[in-house]
Every structure is written in C-alpha cells, then in structure tokens.
Design an enzyme around this catalytic site. Structure first.
Site, mmCIF file in Angstrom:
data_model
loop_
_atom_site.group_PDB
_atom_site.id
_atom_site.type_symbol
_atom_site.label_atom_id
_atom_site.label_comp_id
_atom_site.label_asym_id
_atom_site.label_seq_id
_atom_site.Cartn_x
_atom_site.Cartn_y
_atom_site.Cartn_z
ATOM 1 N N HIS A 1 0.864 -0.993 0.007
ATOM 2 C CA HIS A 1 -0.023 -0.080 0.019
ATOM 3 C C HIS A 1 0.869 1.179 -0.097
ATOM 4 C CE1 HIS A 1 0.137 -0.297 4.502
ATOM 5 N NE2 HIS A 1 0.459 0.777 4.394
ATOM 6 N N SER B 1 4.752 2.449 7.884
ATOM 7 C CA SER B 1 4.231 1.289 7.168
ATOM 8 C C SER B 1 5.387 1.094 6.139
ATOM 9 C CB SER B 1 3.160 1.592 6.299
ATOM 10 O OG SER B 1 2.238 1.750 6.985
ATOM 11 N N ASP C 1 0.002 -7.680 1.294
ATOM 12 C CA ASP C 1 0.523 -6.394 1.536
ATOM 13 C C ASP C 1 2.008 -5.946 1.588
ATOM 14 O OD1 ASP C 1 -0.064 -3.708 1.730
ATOM 15 O OD2 ASP C 1 -0.057 -3.538 3.979
#
Length: 518
Positions: A138, A247, A168
């Site tokens: 993402h 992230s 992911d």
C-alpha cells in the site's frame, strides 16, 4: 517634647532587643543556619545533584541500555524513507446540481475531470547489498514515481520488482551496491513479552529513522477484520509505537534481526494507541523470495469453503472454538481427492492446533503448490488425519486477492445500492431459525432497506436465505458475489429464496435487479 523623644527612643531600643532575643530563640528552637550561611548556600549555583551509586544492578541496566543503542546503530543504516507520487483524477460537481440554481451557479470546470499529483510517505528496509528493498504494497500501490532516501541522505529513483496485494508486501530496487542490509530472524523464536524495536518515518519526512521500542503483545493475530488488511498473515502485535509513515519499516529483535514488517495500527484516533501489527518474517521471506525470483507469488490451494464453529457446536462436539468448519468442498480439488467432506471440523494443520478459524487460510496460503499438509479433523466424533497435496491457487482467486480491498469495497457499495446486508449462514443461525439439520445452504439477508427495490419489488425480507442466483447455487457470500458480479448493471436475474415461516422452510423465486452503474 523632649520627653516624647526619649519615650520613642526607649521603644525603638526595646523593639531591637526583642528582635535579637526572638532571632536567637528561633535559631536555637529550629537548629537553623545563620543568615550568612543561608546566603552563602544560595550563592552556590550548579551544585552537582545526587546520582545512583555504582552497583551490579546499575551495570546491568547500562548493559541493557547499550543493547538498544547497538541495535539502533546496526539497523538504522538499512532503513529507508520512500516517497511515492501518482496522478489522481477528480471530478468536481456543481454543488447546486438538481436545484433551481443549477444553471445560475454553473461555472467552467464543473463536471470535468481534473488531474492532480498526490504524494505519500512510507518506509522500507534494505534486504540485499545490491539495492533490494522490502516495503508494504500500500506504500507503492499505483505510484507513477518512487524515490528512496537512505540513512546517509543519498536519494535514488526506485523501480518496482514485484508486489503482492494479498499479503500487502512489495519489493522495490535502487541502482546501488555495497549497501548495508538487514538479517532475517526466525519466527519460531518470537515470543510474547520479548523486547522489539520499530523503525521508520512516522507522520512526516523530517522524522525519518525514528526508533521506538516495546514488547510483543501477541502473536498469530487473525480475524475477519485483519484479513481485510492482509489475507495471508497471522500478525505480530506490538506496543512499540507505530504511526502512519512507519508502514514498510522493520520490526526487529534485540539482535537486530528482522522479525516483521510494520503494516497497520488499531486506532480510533488515526494515531498511535498502543496496538500495532507487523507481517511476520516467515510470510515476508516466502513472498519476497518469490517476488524477486518470479515477480509474482504462487500459493497453496486446498479447495474448501469454511467458517467458524459456534459455541453450542464446539460444546456438543468437544472441539476448540478456533476450529474451522468445512461448509463446502470444491469438486476436483486437493481437499476432495484427499477425502475431506462438508461438515468436517478442522482442528489442526501439520499438528498446529487452530486458535482461530482464519488461521487455516494463512497456513495454507503460505505453503506452495506441491507442498503437503496434514489436516486433522473431527468427523462424527472421530479424530481423523488426511494428507493433502496442495495445488496452485486458481488464477481467478489470485486475481481476486490482487484486488482484495478494492473488491470488498465494491461489494460493500453494491450491498448498499441493493439495500441488502448479507451474511454467511452458520450452524448457530440455522439453529436460531429453527432449521438445523435440514441441510440448507445459502447466504442470509441479515438486514434490508425497506425503501429498496429488493424489498418493494422483489419482496425480499430480513432472514430470507438466497440459495440460487441466475440458476446457479450459492452457498455463501463469496459464491453469491462471484455469480452476481457477472450480471450486467441494470439487468435482472432469477433468485431462489428460502423463507422460514413458523419453523418451516418455504421456497419461492423472485427477480433481483443489479443497480445500473453511475
């Protein structure tokens, strides 16, 4: 006049003597320092404060502190900041559209698509000296340009090697050599309560290479909600501070080894609230290796639909609440060939007991085609074990994984447009409806909008069970959407429905219209 002056002088002298006596008495009573000593003490500024005296405990604490310092010095040079940029198209509608003032306030640009450049910030970690970097999918999804900033400030353009939306994870590469890179840890050594450190660029570019620490709060975290974020990871949960921008950064142990990739947070505010999730290193290693070698990921496939076990069923069959109940077996799949059946309760895979039924998907999904899996089930009160040779996950399911979050969003949008909320039919629900033991499969209408076409024209109601769509059987939500997605917008299809009336199932047919696309 003279007498008055003498009287005043006597009073002043008496007051002076009384003051001396009071000061002496007070000094003796409170054992106080002299005013001169107090003044001298006040002048002694920057006097050293008290410290903990040397001791074995202090030496141990310093050694522990040095471990964190050494890990930070070791890992930080492997952590990168990732800038992604993409073009976003937006349509600006006339806010007075549909009103008498629509034409009056109409301006150039209304109803015209305009394009903007959108920038995002994330983190990553170098895994090979020749410039391979792991991050979250993402972070780079849809990016037209990627830029990587190293710990020493050097900036490189990056290219995507491969990405896997279902886990992911993504691998990108920069054109550089002799880079410091991180070592991989062992998931079998990860324990609840152990110290960990998280690295990344939380919230803002200027906060690059922020280091936080905490413990592992839980392992093997799976749930229906977490599967919306990652279909194949049993997450590591940590209280090391993770925020937006972290992230893709590494979660490491106190040996500086990668044990997870920071991926998500649980938050009501949008910021850190003590619960963060990392993709475990075994999933990372499997996915990343395949992305580098092939640019895509092949996953093992069992070929069953499954759900949870209700408390009543778990108690009746004496099985764990985390077991997975097989609701259907796909024809010709490894599950059917191995002898698995609808109604089997899977309690373990490869000897590992399921603590949550969602673990079945993560365990099988992280195996490769051709791998064997030992599936332990309870059938008619008997414990049985089947050896299954997994096949390759079908392309249509893999495509659904690649667009998992988008697909789920589209399904939610379609549910809203239909005015329906669907739910898988579980043993607990069939028992509640009074139809347990009648071998009824389908998808339950958990709620329905009374103003919808489905309610008014199709005459569907709450707790109706849809068993067929367009003459094709549907046994759960996945099968319902698989069939319904093929229906052209604006078209109607025949729907077979079971409605339970006073404990008796009654079958009827109706037509359900798919809303036209806007």
């Amino acid at each position: 006049m003279r007498l008055s002056k003498i009287s005043i002088g006597i009073l002043v002298l008496a007051a002076f003597l009384a003051g001396i006596l009071f000061t002496s008495a007070g000094s003796n009573l409170f054992d106080s320092k002299s005013l001169t000593e107090e003044s001298r003490a006040a002048d002694r500024t920057f006097e050293p404060g008290r410290t903990v005296p040397p001791s074995p405990a202090l030496a141990a604490a310093r050694d522990f502190e040095n471990v964190f310092i050494q890990v930070a010095e070791l890992v930080n040079p492997t952590v990168v900041q990732i800038h992604s940029e993409k073009v976003v198209a937006r349509r600006f509608a006339n806010p007075f559209e549909g009103t008498p003032w629509e034409d009056f306030f109409n301006m150039p640009g209304w109803d015209r698509e305009q394009r903007f450049r959108s920038q995002a910030l994330g983190s990553g970690v170098i895994i090979r000296s020749d410039g391979y970097i792991i991050t979250n999918n993402h972070v780079i999804d849809g990016a037209d340009a990627l830029e990587v900033k190293l710990f020493n400030g050097d900036v490189y353009k990056a290219e995507v090697v491969g990405a896997d939306a279902a886990s992911d994870l993504a691998v990108i590469k920069i054109d550089a050599e002799d880079l410091p890179h991180i070592a991989f840890g062992n998931i079998d050594e990860v324990r609840v309560g152990q110290w960990v450190m998280a690295f990344g660029s939380p919230l803002a570019e200027e906060l690059s290479n922020t280091v936080t620490s905490g413990i592992i709060s839980a392992i093997n975290r799976t749930s229906a909600t977490l599967r919306q974020l990652n279909q194949f990871a049993a997450f590591i949960q940590t209280d090391a501070a993770i925020n937006p921008g972290n992230s893709g950064g590494p979660l490491v142990d106190l040996q500086g080894r990668l044990i997870g990739i920071n991926s998500a947070i649980y938050s009501r505010s949008g910021g850190y609230q003590g619960i963060g999730f990392a993709i475990p290193v075994d999933v990372v290693e499997n996915v990343v290796t395949q992305l580098i070698e092939h640019g895509s990921v092949d996953r093992g496939y069992l070929g069953v639909y499954f759900g949870g076990v209700s408390p009543a069923l778990a108690e009746a069959l004496k099985v764990p609440r985390g077991a997975a109940q097989i609701t259907s077996v796909e024809p010709g799949t490894p599950a059917e060939k191995a002898g698995l059946r609808e109604g089997d309760i899977i309690i373990a895979v490869d000897g590992q007991e399921l603590r949550d039924n969602q673990q079945l998907a993560t365990i099988i999904g992280n195996k490769r085609p051709g791998d064997r899996a030992e599936i332990t089930v309870i059938r008619d009160g008997e414990r049985l074990t089947f050896t299954v040779t997994l096949s390759k996950r079908p392309d249509d399911l893999a495509a659904a994984d690649q667009n998992g979050r988008e697909g789920r969003g589209q399904q939610r949008d379609m549910e809203e447009a239909l005015g329906l909320r669907l739910q898988n039919l579980t043993p607990a629900l069939t028992e509640r409806l009074g139809i347990s033991g009648q071998n009824i499969t389908g998808v339950l209408i958990a709620d329905i909008d009374a103003d919808s076409h489905a309610f008014r024209e199709a005459e569907l109601r709450r707790y109706d069970i849809i068993t067929e769509v367009d003459r094709k059987p549907v046994r759960n939500e996945a099968e319902f959407w698989k069939v319904f997605d093929r229906v052209e917008p604006g078209k109607s299809v025949i729907v077979k429905v079971i409605r339970v009336v006073q404990g008796q199932p009654q079958t009827f047919f109706t037509a359900l219209t798919k809303p036209a696309s806007e």
